[in-house]
Design an enzyme around this catalytic site. Structure first.
Site, mmCIF file in Angstrom:
data_model
loop_
_atom_site.group_PDB
_atom_site.id
_atom_site.type_symbol
_atom_site.label_atom_id
_atom_site.label_comp_id
_atom_site.label_asym_id
_atom_site.label_seq_id
_atom_site.Cartn_x
_atom_site.Cartn_y
_atom_site.Cartn_z
ATOM 1 N NE ARG A 1 -2.550 -1.726 3.307
ATOM 2 C CZ ARG A 1 -3.053 -1.765 4.531
ATOM 3 N NH1 ARG A 1 -4.080 -0.983 4.848
ATOM 4 N NH2 ARG A 1 -2.547 -2.560 5.454
ATOM 5 C CD GLN B 1 7.827 -13.698 7.687
ATOM 6 O OE1 GLN B 1 7.891 -12.481 7.854
ATOM 7 N NE2 GLN B 1 6.736 -14.403 7.968
ATOM 8 N N GLY C 1 -7.951 -6.454 16.266
ATOM 9 C CA GLY C 1 -8.258 -7.554 17.165
ATOM 10 C C GLY C 1 -8.692 -7.001 18.510
ATOM 11 N NE ARG D 1 24.750 25.598 -4.991
ATOM 12 C CZ ARG D 1 25.283 25.606 -6.220
ATOM 13 N NH1 ARG D 1 25.355 26.753 -6.899
ATOM 14 N NH2 ARG D 1 25.734 24.502 -6.765
ATOM 15 N NE ARG E 1 35.494 51.478 -15.313
ATOM 16 C CZ ARG E 1 35.127 51.953 -14.117
ATOM 17 N NH1 ARG E 1 34.449 51.201 -13.284
ATOM 18 N NH2 ARG E 1 35.457 53.191 -13.780
#
Length: 455
Positions: free
Chosen positions: A16, A73, A140, A331, A438
């Site tokens: 499920r 099992q 139960g 980060r 620049r």
């Protein structure tokens, strides 16, 4: 004192859940379901944990490693059959075994210990952990006569009177080991399903005149997880417990229902957590901090007196008296010092930032070692990637990085150096120097008039 063991049944497929992963490894409250059960068992005093596995056995072994003893099992032949496999490592031992479920993360060490103490004091062969269920349908029922447990009856076999019983079997038990071994030897699968039921062990012990009784737990603690809906329900309860624990310890949490905190998170007193905050993993937050609103911290260490708002930080360290956000992204692999500012729309990745450094806004600092008292102008980019490899930039103490500077890694800016706004820095900048990289401005007089499109 006699030895105490736990046997955790975790071999089922968990259809499920609709997942490729083992159900006990699904996470709630920041930990795998089976981790919650193991932690409760160990805190209750278990000397050894035996886990019965089957489906996704390799994944379970890879996750749990040598923390537990394994039994297997591979055929799903009922809970009694699972316990037959699980008892093998301790079948010759004296003491008590708690049979637990790998998908019940809400059970607490306090409850298990209290059940064990009652089991010991009464000298019982078996103790059934029960709960009072407002709606017992599907469970139960514990049938009593003169207050003594006389049998457990399943929903499908119950009479109308028995269906009205609200004390239910939680599926967890404590057994005297040797008496359990005896009862397992008499267990059979003579039923329509051809399965071995653990509840039949209780019937066998009662028929043999052994002492069997129940221990009532809070219904919430007994809830199992079989699908994603129940996983979310368990997660909500675990989160409520954790947030209440923080508030009890002196943390101020506004709108607790909107805050999510994983189990191993630590928060110092007088810290304020605002709505929408998510604290994950091994996050540790100091005292007098303000976290949130709408902030996510995952595996982070935060100092004292630090303010983080509308931001995300992962696998990083942030020091004392530092302000982060709004809208910052820290980060993994980053270390932010004391008295720093990491402002709006700033991203820091795998970088060390010294004390007193200001990265106010619209800046990316990746793969860099930044000294103390550095000022980053708006729009700075550490250009750390050449398309093949990442490279590091070093910025020493007391530097001033002008707005819209590009620092092309690997490059070093020495102490007290400046970079002019709009520069692209590709070579080392010496101490106390001003780097200008620049093109010179050229004005073309009358260009617009000559080149403007005429309609």
């Amino acid at each position: 004192m006699m030895a105490l063991y736990s046997m955790i049944l975790a071999a089922g497929e968990g259809k499920r859940m609709k997942s490729a992963h083992a159900k006990p490894l699904q996470k709630a409250g920041g930990k795998a379901l089976i981790d919650w059960v193991l932690d409760a068992s160990e805190a209750a005093g278990a000397d050894e944990n035996i886990v019965v596995i089957g489906h996704n056995a390799e994944e379970m072994e890879s996750y749990l490693k040598d923390r537990v003893t394994y039994t297997y099992q591979y055929e799903q032949l009922g809970t009694g059959h699972a316990v037959m496999q699980g008892i093998a490592p301790i079948k010759d031992q004296e003491g008590t075994v708690m049979v637990l479920c790998g998908d019940t993360p809400l059970i607490t060490a306090k409850t298990l210990r209290a059940a064990f103490d009652a089991h010991q004091e009464e000298g019982r062969a078996a103790t059934v952990i029960t709960a009072i269920a407002p709606d017992p349908y599907g469970y139960g029922r514990i049938v009593r006569e003169n207050d003594a447990v006389v049998r457990i009856v399943e929903q499908k076999d119950a009479s109308e009177a028995e269906k009205a019983i609200t004390e239910i079997n939680a599926g967890m038990y404590l057994f005297d080991i040797q008496k359990l071994v005896y009862a397992l030897g008499k267990l059979n699968n003579d039923n329509a399903q051809g399965e071995y039921y653990l509840t039949d062990v209780i019937a066998i012990l009662l028929e043999s005149g052994e002492s069997v009784d129940a221990f009532a737990a809070d219904m919430k603690e007994t809830l199992g997880v079989n699908d994603r809906i129940q996983l979310a329900q368990a997660d909500k309860i675990l989160n409520e417990r954790k947030v209440q624990e923080l508030m009890t310890d002196g943390v101020c949490v506004f709108s607790p229902e909107s805050v999510r905190v994983d189990a191993d998170v630590q928060v110092g007193r007088d810290t304020v957590i605002y709505p929408g905050t998510i604290l994950e993993g091994n996050t540790v937050i100091g005292e007098n901090c303000v976290v949130g609103p709408n902030t996510r911290l995952s595996n982070c260490v935060i100092g004292n007196d630090t303010d983080i708002q509308y931001s995300v930080a992962m696998d990083s360290r942030i020091g004392n008296g530092t302000h982060v956000g709004p809208f910052a992204y820290i980060r993994p692999g980053s270390s932010i010092g004391n008295g720093n500012k990491v402002g709006d729309f700033v991203e820091v990745k795998n970088a060390n930032i010294g004390d007193g450094t200001k990265i106010a806004h619209l800046t990316y600092v990746g793969d860099a070692d930044v000294g103390k008292r550095v000022n980053f102008g708006c729009g700075t980019v550490v250009v750390n990637y050449d398309g093949i490899s990442k490279h590091r930039t070093v910025i020493e103490d007391d530097c001033f990085i002008g707005c819209n500077s590009n620092l092309v890694s690997p490059v070093t800016v020495r102490k007290r150096a400046y970079t002019a706004a709009g520069s692209t820095i590709t070579d080392e900048v010496p101490e106390d120097a001003l780097a200008i990289a620049r093109a010179r401005q050229v004005n073309k007089d009358g260009w617009v008039t000559k080149n403007r499109r005429k309609d």
